[in-house]
Design a protein around this motif. Sequence first.
Motif, PDB file in Angstrom:
ATOM      1  N   GLU A 234     -19.105 -72.187 -14.191  1.00 16.12           N
ATOM      2  CA  GLU A 234     -18.439 -72.289 -15.600  1.00 16.12           C
ATOM      3  C   GLU A 234     -17.199 -73.443 -15.368  1.00 16.12           C
ATOM      4  OE1 GLU A 234     -19.473 -70.848 -18.181  1.00 16.12           O
ATOM      5  OE2 GLU A 234     -21.099 -69.731 -16.737  1.00 16.12           O
TER       6      GLU A 234
ATOM      7  N   TYR B 108     -10.225 -70.479 -14.359  1.00 16.54           N
ATOM      8  CA  TYR B 108      -9.532 -71.801 -13.624  1.00 16.54           C
ATOM      9  C   TYR B 108      -8.213 -71.101 -12.741  1.00 16.54           C
ATOM     10  CZ  TYR B 108     -11.677 -75.850 -15.160  1.00 16.54           C
ATOM     11  OH  TYR B 108     -12.652 -76.899 -15.435  1.00 16.54           O
TER      12      TYR B 108
ATOM     13  N   GLU C  32     -14.138 -67.568 -25.231  1.00 15.46           N
ATOM     14  CA  GLU C  32     -14.677 -68.576 -23.965  1.00 15.46           C
ATOM     15  C   GLU C  32     -13.332 -69.177 -23.415  1.00 15.46           C
ATOM     16  OE1 GLU C  32     -19.190 -69.346 -25.682  1.00 15.46           O
ATOM     17  OE2 GLU C  32     -17.844 -70.901 -25.064  1.00 15.46           O
TER      18      GLU C  32
ATOM     19  N   GLN D   2     -12.268 -69.284 -19.628  1.00 17.04           N
ATOM     20  CA  GLN D   2     -12.013 -70.484 -19.000  1.00 17.04           C
ATOM     21  C   GLN D   2     -10.622 -70.628 -18.274  1.00 17.04           C
ATOM     22  OE1 GLN D   2     -13.853 -73.410 -18.246  1.00 17.04           O
ATOM     23  NE2 GLN D   2     -15.585 -72.728 -18.992  1.00 17.04           N
TER      24      GLN D   2
END
Lengths: 289, 327
Positions: B128, A15, A7, A11
């Motif tokens: 997310e 980004y 995860e 992430q």
Amino acid sequence: MKPTIGEKTFQAFNYLFLIVAAATMLMPLLHLLAMSFSSPIAADSKEVFLWPVEFTTGAWTHVLQNAGLWRSFGITVYITVVGTALSMLFSILTAYPLSRKEFLIRKYVMFAIVLTMIFNAPMIPFFLTVRELGMMNSLWALIIPGLIGTFNLVIIRTFFMGLPKELDDSARIDGCNDFRILFQIYLPLSKAVMATVSLFYAVGYWNTFQRAVLFIRDQDLYPLQMKLRSYLVSPEELAAVNMFLGDYDFNTTTLKAATIIFATVPIILVYPYLQKYFVKGALLGSLKE
Amino acid sequence: MAELSADRTSGSGTKETDRSERPAPRKPGNRYVENVRKHWMLYVMILPGILFYIIFKYIPLAGSVIAFQNFQIFNGIFGSPWVGLDNFKFIFTYDDFYNVLRNTALIALYQLVFGFPAPIILALLFNEVRLMLAKRTLQSLFYLPHFLSWVVVGGVVFELLSNQGFVNAIREWFGYGPILYMQESRFFRTIVVISAIWKEVGWGTIIYLAAISSIDPSQYEAAVVDGANKWKQVIYITLPALFPTILILFLLNIGNFLELGFDQMFNLLTPMTYSVGDIIETYVYRAGVLQGQYSVTTAIGVFQSVIGFTLLWIFNRLARKSEQGLW
């Protein structure tokens, strides 16, 4: 629960991807801005990235002295102001009855209006209709044939339908008629949605292109987007000097860059206001019955 | 629409008490006359709007009949001779038309395959992002190009891909020679699809983000308890919840399948790329508006609408089998 390694990696990549992609949304414009302030030699030798090289205001001085461009700018300001005002007036007047349950033919009219979103008239009959109305080479051709945008109409109507019924019950007891309910009670309550829809209309008028291509042949009546297009196609016209006879602090590359930015600046200036409202507005319109 | 019938029934319920001074029962046809009399202001208000839709939407729609005529501008619709399907027969014997149709269909297909899923994927990625400030900033940047005109975007594309443009600067930096992207037909359709995604992908996420935000969070909590990871949550919760929205947008899209947008194509096209990029709208503009072949180009427009509607009808039937369609 602690995020797993997978995860965390996701992430990080997410980004990274979003930031890079978002940068590409802005970078082309910044690049052109930098180009427009660079020297012609730097612009043509691929040295300019996001910052001007050999800074000069030559291109801007030349572009801002172009009377034709200012004339088109004025025309676009005119159709944006007049068009937005008229569009708002007639959209509001049409949306109000469509939001009233006591308007008996409401569902038939609404159906006929929404149907036009699916059944678009072909270009040629539309062109011939507007021409028959004598709007060739008239600025009205840029306003009247697109006076009401169905999407915007639906936004206003949806908002009106959400206003509490008690409001106009009490107004009616006070003897208000429908015009007064609309203009004195409904409108003051719908400032935000009106701002949204006005901005949608204004951006539409500012960017109007296809209708100008169809109906405006007279160069003196070109709105800004069409003028920009004609200069992009033949930048020599914009330069209006013989580049080989003399040493200029601009060339067609820097001039084109400056003209594109010139036509975009007003949109960029209203964008902060725009984006305060538009998400809400865009959603209202999609919540159809 | 449900409200209307509810209103009608409640109205008839109070009728006896309200209008007891009126003994004769009204004929049903008079309902409308009475409605006009009582709420005439609403009808006055909507009159300009109705005129607008009749004049600028329905009259041109009806004017499509010139596709079945040999329309002559001086004789008008009522004086021009009828020719049946001759115009349609003509376009199908015309090589240019097949080229234009192939270009339109291919670009439309690419737009559907690559352009349609793009905002869905972007919305899932946005979802997310946990930092609200980052999310909002990123979104503002992604929404911006939607508000630029295609003239501006076209100008930007031409500048970036020109001989001394940004992309060729990067190529040179890696030691490659320049490519004139906009003049070479092999790049054209890719450029069309990418520039359309660039302009509209952010704007397209709005509706999906709204649908995502209306998902009940307890579903995710339950999934976490059951040991579902993020990926499984997306596959089994988020995407199924988005499915109705995706379906409706897909149907609306497919109905305008062959309408690619005049502004974009007109501003990206050059005579050098006509062979791959001339589409129905740009062709109709040149042959119809500029050269005056009104009937033939209207026939092309009618053909375009018929294809769109047929696709919509087929996919709507398919959609009704699984979920719900537009009608």
